[in-house]
Scaffold this motif. Structure first.
Motif, mmCIF file in Angstrom:
data_model
loop_
_atom_site.group_PDB
_atom_site.id
_atom_site.type_symbol
_atom_site.label_atom_id
_atom_site.label_comp_id
_atom_site.label_asym_id
_atom_site.label_seq_id
_atom_site.Cartn_x
_atom_site.Cartn_y
_atom_site.Cartn_z
ATOM 1 N N TRP A 144 29.201 -74.907 59.919
ATOM 2 C CA TRP A 144 28.915 -74.117 58.733
ATOM 3 C C TRP A 144 30.134 -74.123 57.819
ATOM 4 O O TRP A 144 31.271 -74.266 58.288
ATOM 5 C CB TRP A 144 28.585 -72.675 59.116
ATOM 6 N N LEU A 145 29.884 -73.919 56.529
ATOM 7 C CA LEU A 145 30.963 -73.882 55.549
ATOM 8 C C LEU A 145 30.818 -72.664 54.644
ATOM 9 O O LEU A 145 29.750 -72.420 54.081
ATOM 10 C CB LEU A 145 30.958 -75.145 54.680
ATOM 11 N N VAL A 146 31.896 -71.909 54.498
ATOM 12 C CA VAL A 146 31.994 -70.843 53.499
ATOM 13 C C VAL A 146 32.677 -71.415 52.258
ATOM 14 O O VAL A 146 33.738 -72.040 52.366
ATOM 15 C CB VAL A 146 32.818 -69.657 54.038
ATOM 16 N N VAL A 147 32.071 -71.192 51.104
ATOM 17 C CA VAL A 147 32.680 -71.570 49.831
ATOM 18 C C VAL A 147 32.968 -70.265 49.085
ATOM 19 O O VAL A 147 32.060 -69.606 48.588
ATOM 20 C CB VAL A 147 31.766 -72.493 49.010
ATOM 21 N N ALA A 148 34.255 -69.918 49.014
ATOM 22 C CA ALA A 148 34.642 -68.577 48.562
ATOM 23 C C ALA A 148 34.985 -68.525 47.067
ATOM 24 O O ALA A 148 36.002 -67.987 46.656
ATOM 25 C CB ALA A 148 35.819 -68.067 49.389
ATOM 26 N N MET A 204 30.436 -76.151 67.711
ATOM 27 C CA MET A 204 30.051 -75.634 66.396
ATOM 28 C C MET A 204 31.203 -74.824 65.811
ATOM 29 O O MET A 204 31.763 -73.961 66.483
ATOM 30 C CB MET A 204 28.808 -74.751 66.529
ATOM 31 N N LYS A 205 31.566 -75.113 64.553
ATOM 32 C CA LYS A 205 32.687 -74.441 63.919
ATOM 33 C C LYS A 205 32.279 -73.849 62.562
ATOM 34 O O LYS A 205 31.321 -74.303 61.940
ATOM 35 C CB LYS A 205 33.858 -75.406 63.714
ATOM 36 N N LEU A 206 33.054 -72.862 62.143
ATOM 37 C CA LEU A 206 32.927 -72.295 60.805
ATOM 38 C C LEU A 206 34.176 -72.677 60.024
ATOM 39 O O LEU A 206 35.301 -72.395 60.453
ATOM 40 C CB LEU A 206 32.799 -70.767 60.864
ATOM 41 N N TYR A 207 33.967 -73.330 58.883
ATOM 42 C CA TYR A 207 35.059 -73.710 57.995
ATOM 43 C C TYR A 207 34.955 -72.926 56.690
ATOM 44 O O TYR A 207 33.917 -72.346 56.372
ATOM 45 C CB TYR A 207 35.005 -75.208 57.690
ATOM 46 N N ALA A 208 36.052 -72.943 55.923
ATOM 47 C CA ALA A 208 36.043 -72.281 54.620
ATOM 48 C C ALA A 208 36.896 -73.058 53.632
ATOM 49 O O ALA A 208 37.904 -73.679 53.991
ATOM 50 C CB ALA A 208 36.548 -70.841 54.736
ATOM 51 N N LEU A 209 36.484 -72.968 52.369
ATOM 52 C CA LEU A 209 37.175 -73.627 51.270
ATOM 53 C C LEU A 209 36.803 -72.873 50.001
ATOM 54 O O LEU A 209 35.692 -72.336 49.888
ATOM 55 C CB LEU A 209 36.728 -75.088 51.180
ATOM 56 N N SER A 210 37.705 -72.818 49.044
ATOM 57 C CA SER A 210 37.403 -72.141 47.782
ATOM 58 C C SER A 210 38.107 -72.834 46.637
ATOM 59 O O SER A 210 38.885 -73.775 46.834
ATOM 60 C CB SER A 210 37.817 -70.662 47.840
ATOM 61 N N ASP A 211 37.839 -72.348 45.432
ATOM 62 C CA ASP A 211 38.531 -72.810 44.221
ATOM 63 C C ASP A 211 38.467 -74.326 44.086
ATOM 64 O O ASP A 211 39.483 -75.008 43.947
ATOM 65 C CB ASP A 211 39.967 -72.289 44.222
ATOM 66 N N LEU A 212 37.236 -74.834 44.118
ATOM 67 C CA LEU A 212 37.014 -76.276 44.010
ATOM 68 C C LEU A 212 37.225 -76.777 42.584
ATOM 69 O O LEU A 212 37.548 -77.951 42.378
ATOM 70 C CB LEU A 212 35.592 -76.623 44.464
ATOM 71 N N HIS A 213 36.981 -75.947 41.604
ATOM 72 C CA HIS A 213 37.230 -76.263 40.184
ATOM 73 C C HIS A 213 36.741 -77.663 39.824
ATOM 74 O O HIS A 213 37.513 -78.562 39.474
ATOM 75 C CB HIS A 213 38.711 -76.077 39.854
ATOM 76 N N LEU A 214 35.426 -77.820 39.880
ATOM 77 C CA LEU A 214 34.818 -79.136 39.738
ATOM 78 C C LEU A 214 34.735 -79.622 38.295
ATOM 79 O O LEU A 214 34.161 -80.687 38.035
ATOM 80 C CB LEU A 214 33.433 -79.137 40.384
#
Length: 274
Positions: free
Chosen positions: A30-34, A1-11
């Motif tokens: 799990w995913l953090v969207v910052a 099990m891992k925790l990932y992160a990503l931000s500034d998707l600008h969809l």
């Protein structure tokens, strides 16, 4: 099990929407969207439908773009009311927000609590010889002015700085109540330390990048990792033995040269060792 992160998707950009849909499933992770997912409720709804189908749990903190009130979005709310509308949208998709109880990380390792924060900025990320009253003029001297000044409304607060102060005070109460034996993963859209605002081409944009009230939070609240976005300059930095992860994707011209969004999906836990 891992925790990932990503931000500034600008969809708002079709290339970014397609990239998000290309992410492979991570059914146990799990995913953090910052923050800075998009600028409309439709864009956030698209993100949550896409990401909750690929990750076991998603956590969100707002950036400045989510809080913009735009004429192209009928009936758009302002300030706190807009933020609360976005919180409700997240909850409808099972996405954890800064208004929810801080979740304990269920993976291996010590007692860790994930702390999604919404703190904004107060123009204090500026040189010591620039006064608070002169801060905006200092930025304008370099032809720098953030779009927030026109479309990010602080209602009902008198200013964005006042809204920031209120959010910092609220977070401090909650952080102080955490068990003293737990480590934290601090999550905020804006950098927590002025020194981490690395903007060589537009250094005076730092005014819209955070608050000096959080400079010591990484040690004060036992952070193992600090996750932020906003700068569109992904990097891993270290301070006082704490790992700081800037996890932005950014605009198409900024990331497409690498060819694949998966490069920007940052592993937070277990994560790299120094």
């Amino acid at each position: 099990m891992k925790l990932y992160a990503l931000s500034d998707l600008h969809l708002r950009y079709e290339q970014n929407r397609q990239a998000l849909e290309s992410l492979e499933p991570h059914p146990e992770d799990w995913l953090v969207v910052a923050g800075d997912v998009g600028e409309t409720e439709e864009e956030l709804d698209f993100a949550w439908r896409t990401l909750t189908a690929r990750f076991r749990q998603v956590i969100w903190v707002p950036g400045n773009h989510e809080l913009w009130t735009l004429s192209r979005e009928p009936g758009a709310l302002r300030g706190e009311a807009r933020y609360q509308r976005l919180v409700a949208l997240c909850r409808a998709h099972g996405v954890i927000t800064p208004e929810d109880p801080y979740p304990r990380w269920p993976g291996e390792g010590p007692h860790r609590v994930l702390v999604p924060l919404f703190l904004l900025y107060d123009y204090s990320f500026r040189p010591d010889d620039v006064s608070e009253e002169g801060a905006l003029n200092w930025a304008l001297e370099a032809n720098i002015l953030c779009t927030d000044e026109a479309v990010l409304h602080p209602d009902p607060y008198p200013s964005r700085a006042a809204w920031c102060a209120a959010r910092v005070d609220q977070a401090l109460v909650r952080l102080a109540s955490l068990p003293p034996d737990c480590k934290t993963i601090l999550i905020n859209h804006f950098p927590l330390r002025y020194e981490h605002v690395r903007l060589p081409r537009i250094p005076r944009f730092s005014l819209w990048c955070g608050t000096k009230k959080t400079e010591d939070w990484h040690t004060r609240f036992r952070a193992e990792v600090v996750i932020t976005g906003h700068l569109h300059m992904p990097a891993t930095l270290w301070r006082d033995g704490v790992r700081f992860e800037e996890v932005s994707l950014g605009y198409p011209r900024q990331w497409q040269w690498r060819g694949d969004i998966s490069w920007y999906l940052r592993e937070i836990l277990p994560g790299p060792s120094r």
